[in-house]
Design a protein around this motif. Sequence first.
Motif, PDB file in Angstrom:
ATOM      1  N   GLY A  42       0.819  -1.206   0.000  1.00  0.00           N
ATOM      2  CA  GLY A  42       0.000   0.000   0.000  1.00  0.00           C
ATOM      3  C   GLY A  42       0.852   1.255   0.000  1.00  0.00           C
ATOM      4  O   GLY A  42       2.039   1.245   0.344  1.00  0.00           O
ATOM      5  N   GLU A  43       0.227   2.373  -0.389  1.00  0.00           N
ATOM      6  CA  GLU A  43       0.947   3.631  -0.540  1.00  0.00           C
ATOM      7  C   GLU A  43       1.447   4.187   0.782  1.00  0.00           C
ATOM      8  O   GLU A  43       2.569   4.696   0.869  1.00  0.00           O
ATOM      9  CB  GLU A  43       0.053   4.667  -1.228  1.00  0.00           C
ATOM     10  N   ALA A  44       0.635   4.119   1.824  1.00  0.00           N
ATOM     11  CA  ALA A  44       1.022   4.731   3.091  1.00  0.00           C
ATOM     12  C   ALA A  44       2.239   4.039   3.687  1.00  0.00           C
ATOM     13  O   ALA A  44       3.192   4.685   4.142  1.00  0.00           O
ATOM     14  CB  ALA A  44      -0.145   4.700   4.077  1.00  0.00           C
ATOM     15  N   VAL A  45       2.236   2.707   3.696  1.00  0.00           N
ATOM     16  CA  VAL A  45       3.355   1.961   4.268  1.00  0.00           C
ATOM     17  C   VAL A  45       4.601   2.112   3.403  1.00  0.00           C
ATOM     18  O   VAL A  45       5.706   2.346   3.902  1.00  0.00           O
ATOM     19  CB  VAL A  45       3.000   0.469   4.434  1.00  0.00           C
ATOM     20  N   THR A  46       4.443   1.997   2.077  1.00  0.00           N
ATOM     21  CA  THR A  46       5.590   2.149   1.178  1.00  0.00           C
ATOM     22  C   THR A  46       6.157   3.556   1.261  1.00  0.00           C
ATOM     23  O   THR A  46       7.374   3.751   1.279  1.00  0.00           O
ATOM     24  CB  THR A  46       5.188   1.830  -0.273  1.00  0.00           C
ATOM     25  N   GLY A  47       5.279   4.549   1.313  1.00  0.00           N
ATOM     26  CA  GLY A  47       5.749   5.926   1.455  1.00  0.00           C
ATOM     27  C   GLY A  47       6.467   6.136   2.769  1.00  0.00           C
ATOM     28  O   GLY A  47       7.500   6.803   2.839  1.00  0.00           O
ATOM     29  N   GLY A  48       5.911   5.550   3.846  1.00  0.00           N
ATOM     30  CA  GLY A  48       6.490   5.746   5.161  1.00  0.00           C
ATOM     31  C   GLY A  48       7.808   5.027   5.363  1.00  0.00           C
ATOM     32  O   GLY A  48       8.667   5.498   6.100  1.00  0.00           O
ATOM     33  N   LEU A  49       7.990   3.871   4.723  1.00  0.00           N
ATOM     34  CA  LEU A  49       9.206   3.079   4.932  1.00  0.00           C
ATOM     35  C   LEU A  49      10.191   3.219   3.781  1.00  0.00           C
ATOM     36  O   LEU A  49      11.298   3.722   3.953  1.00  0.00           O
ATOM     37  CB  LEU A  49       8.828   1.605   5.139  1.00  0.00           C
ATOM     38  N   LEU A  50       9.797   2.796   2.572  1.00  0.00           N
ATOM     39  CA  LEU A  50      10.732   2.771   1.449  1.00  0.00           C
ATOM     40  C   LEU A  50      11.049   4.165   0.934  1.00  0.00           C
ATOM     41  O   LEU A  50      12.210   4.590   0.909  1.00  0.00           O
ATOM     42  CB  LEU A  50      10.156   1.911   0.324  1.00  0.00           C
ATOM     43  N   LEU A  51      10.026   4.907   0.509  1.00  0.00           N
ATOM     44  CA  LEU A  51      10.267   6.232  -0.078  1.00  0.00           C
ATOM     45  C   LEU A  51      10.818   7.195   0.960  1.00  0.00           C
ATOM     46  O   LEU A  51      11.715   7.990   0.674  1.00  0.00           O
ATOM     47  CB  LEU A  51       8.971   6.783  -0.681  1.00  0.00           C
ATOM     48  N   GLY A  52      10.287   7.120   2.182  1.00  0.00           N
ATOM     49  CA  GLY A  52      10.764   8.014   3.231  1.00  0.00           C
ATOM     50  C   GLY A  52      12.243   7.822   3.518  1.00  0.00           C
ATOM     51  O   GLY A  52      13.009   8.787   3.629  1.00  0.00           O
ATOM     52  N   ALA A  53      12.673   6.566   3.632  1.00  0.00           N
ATOM     53  CA  ALA A  53      14.083   6.295   3.913  1.00  0.00           C
ATOM     54  C   ALA A  53      14.962   6.641   2.714  1.00  0.00           C
ATOM     55  O   ALA A  53      16.064   7.202   2.881  1.00  0.00           O
ATOM     56  CB  ALA A  53      14.260   4.828   4.283  1.00  0.00           C
ATOM     57  N   ALA A  54      14.498   6.319   1.512  1.00  0.00           N
ATOM     58  CA  ALA A  54      15.307   6.545   0.312  1.00  0.00           C
ATOM     59  C   ALA A  54      15.570   8.023   0.073  1.00  0.00           C
ATOM     60  O   ALA A  54      16.703   8.438  -0.196  1.00  0.00           O
ATOM     61  CB  ALA A  54      14.619   5.931  -0.896  1.00  0.00           C
ATOM     62  N   GLY A 263       7.050   9.337   6.971  1.00  0.00           N
ATOM     63  CA  GLY A 263       8.081   8.305   7.049  1.00  0.00           C
ATOM     64  C   GLY A 263       9.473   8.881   6.910  1.00  0.00           C
ATOM     65  O   GLY A 263      10.414   8.441   7.590  1.00  0.00           O
ATOM     66  N   GLY A 264       9.629   9.853   6.019  1.00  0.00           N
ATOM     67  CA  GLY A 264      10.929  10.517   5.874  1.00  0.00           C
ATOM     68  C   GLY A 264      11.329  11.229   7.151  1.00  0.00           C
ATOM     69  O   GLY A 264      12.501  11.202   7.556  1.00  0.00           O
ATOM     70  N   ASN A 265      10.354  11.862   7.806  1.00  0.00           N
ATOM     71  CA  ASN A 265      10.641  12.536   9.072  1.00  0.00           C
ATOM     72  C   ASN A 265      11.062  11.538  10.150  1.00  0.00           C
ATOM     73  O   ASN A 265      11.967  11.802  10.943  1.00  0.00           O
ATOM     74  CB  ASN A 265       9.403  13.306   9.543  1.00  0.00           C
ATOM     75  N   THR A 266      10.372  10.393  10.180  1.00  0.00           N
ATOM     76  CA  THR A 266      10.724   9.363  11.156  1.00  0.00           C
ATOM     77  C   THR A 266      12.144   8.870  10.928  1.00  0.00           C
ATOM     78  O   THR A 266      12.924   8.708  11.878  1.00  0.00           O
ATOM     79  CB  THR A 266       9.746   8.174  11.058  1.00  0.00           C
ATOM     80  N   PHE A 267      12.484   8.651   9.662  1.00  0.00           N
ATOM     81  CA  PHE A 267      13.839   8.213   9.343  1.00  0.00           C
ATOM     82  C   PHE A 267      14.865   9.291   9.672  1.00  0.00           C
ATOM     83  O   PHE A 267      15.991   8.987  10.075  1.00  0.00           O
ATOM     84  CB  PHE A 267      13.935   7.819   7.866  1.00  0.00           C
ATOM     85  N   ASP A 268      14.469  10.558   9.501  1.00  0.00           N
ATOM     86  CA  ASP A 268      15.390  11.657   9.789  1.00  0.00           C
ATOM     87  C   ASP A 268      15.816  11.677  11.255  1.00  0.00           C
ATOM     88  O   ASP A 268      16.924  12.122  11.576  1.00  0.00           O
ATOM     89  CB  ASP A 268      14.753  13.002   9.429  1.00  0.00           C
ATOM     90  N   VAL A 269      14.938  11.235  12.156  1.00  0.00           N
ATOM     91  CA  VAL A 269      15.314  11.194  13.573  1.00  0.00           C
ATOM     92  C   VAL A 269      16.474  10.225  13.780  1.00  0.00           C
ATOM     93  O   VAL A 269      17.307  10.414  14.663  1.00  0.00           O
ATOM     94  CB  VAL A 269      14.105  10.805  14.456  1.00  0.00           C
ATOM     95  N   LEU A 270      16.528   9.193  12.943  1.00  0.00           N
ATOM     96  CA  LEU A 270      17.640   8.232  13.042  1.00  0.00           C
ATOM     97  C   LEU A 270      18.969   8.863  12.635  1.00  0.00           C
ATOM     98  O   LEU A 270      20.033   8.286  12.899  1.00  0.00           O
ATOM     99  CB  LEU A 270      17.370   7.006  12.170  1.00  0.00           C
ATOM    100  N   PHE A 271      18.926  10.046  11.980  1.00  0.00           N
ATOM    101  CA  PHE A 271      20.168  10.770  11.706  1.00  0.00           C
ATOM    102  C   PHE A 271      20.937  10.970  13.010  1.00  0.00           C
ATOM    103  O   PHE A 271      22.172  10.966  13.028  1.00  0.00           O
ATOM    104  CB  PHE A 271      19.886  12.157  11.118  1.00  0.00           C
ATOM    105  N   LEU A 272      20.180  11.178  14.095  1.00  0.00           N
ATOM    106  CA  LEU A 272      20.807  11.466  15.382  1.00  0.00           C
ATOM    107  C   LEU A 272      21.579  10.253  15.894  1.00  0.00           C
ATOM    108  O   LEU A 272      22.665  10.390  16.465  1.00  0.00           O
ATOM    109  CB  LEU A 272      19.743  11.888  16.399  1.00  0.00           C
ATOM    110  N   THR A 273      21.022   9.058  15.688  1.00  0.00           N
ATOM    111  CA  THR A 273      21.728   7.845  16.091  1.00  0.00           C
ATOM    112  C   THR A 273      23.016   7.683  15.291  1.00  0.00           C
ATOM    113  O   THR A 273      24.095   7.435  15.848  1.00  0.00           O
ATOM    114  CB  THR A 273      20.836   6.606  15.887  1.00  0.00           C
ATOM    115  N   LEU A 274      22.895   7.823  13.973  1.00  0.00           N
ATOM    116  CA  LEU A 274      24.072   7.673  13.109  1.00  0.00           C
ATOM    117  C   LEU A 274      25.102   8.761  13.382  1.00  0.00           C
ATOM    118  O   LEU A 274      26.310   8.511  13.358  1.00  0.00           O
ATOM    119  CB  LEU A 274      23.632   7.703  11.646  1.00  0.00           C
ATOM    120  N   SER A 275      24.621   9.965  13.673  1.00  0.00           N
ATOM    121  CA  SER A 275      25.532  11.073  13.977  1.00  0.00           C
ATOM    122  C   SER A 275      26.222  10.842  15.319  1.00  0.00           C
ATOM    123  O   SER A 275      27.418  11.137  15.471  1.00  0.00           O
ATOM    124  CB  SER A 275      24.759  12.395  14.013  1.00  0.00           C
TER     125      SER A 275
END
Length: 343
Positions: A42-54, A263-275
Amino acid sequence: MLSDLSLTANLIVFGVAALVILVAGTKMTGMADRIADRTGLGEAVTGGLLLGAATSLSGTVVSITSALDGRASLAFSNGVGGIAAQTAFLALADLIYRRANLEHAAADVANLFQSTLLMLMMVVPLAAFVMPEMAFWSVHPASVVLVGIYLFGAYASVGVRQSPMWRAVDTQETRDDQPEDEEDAKKSAMALVVPFLGLMLLLGLAGYAIARSAGALTEQLGLSSALVGALMTAVVTSLPELVTTLAAVRRGALQLAVGGIIGGNTFDVLFLTLSDISYRDGSLYHAIGTGDLFWVVVGLAMTAVLLIGLILRERSGPANMGWESLTMLGIYGGAVGFQAWSG
């Protein structure tokens, strides 16, 4: 080293990298929409996980590179500043979608879940900042907590999509996830995944160039790292989200548009872990200042307004926008003005 280049040369490098990010991000939207149909997620899950992270990959590289260079403020503000900018993009998408308020038409339980998950994750760096400084192998426990929350959210998002315990009420304006045409569906999913991964790599390389040029520009222009991170690198590396959101809305893939931003915003928070892992001088959360946390608060406020809008589902408002879109733009505009004035 880009620090040895002139100001003009660094501006050119920054601009070319931004253009690469813009073009690559544009091409990823149609691929993500067809991948959503082909996998059944579905669009919401794919947008939140795949497209958001990519689409967040270039920003990830900026934060990691900045942290490795010891620029804690730039690494931190790049991640959290992008969250606010990308949420504001949804308000712009609402403006171009003329049938109804975007948050009304794109109702999907997965987007509600992702919004609450994002707010929970954004509380973690605030808690780490106010707690006594601690680190194990120069990594703060909060960084591990962020990964745990994200992995739980990724797993639960699929379950929310496949076996929802809550459903939005359909109206005339509600736009459902429309599957691709039969001829296109005959193509292999791998035919989309391979070029999608290639574009992700291109975004990563562009992000590296952005990080290097931004570090040099910070010194050459005499600007604060928080200002450069939140209003320059964060906005530029968020260009794929802007392009993919507007493109998805024009395609009628509304859940993909909203889900991609959240989803992109959620992934962006992980920037802090990687940083935090990349920053070797101790805890990243105690190497920043209160000015960097300002954008965490702004992102939290905008996400809360977005969540309220997704739940209330106002059909229309001023200029055919929802009140939540106008409020988000107001919050972001005020934050930008305050940062420019104070930074």
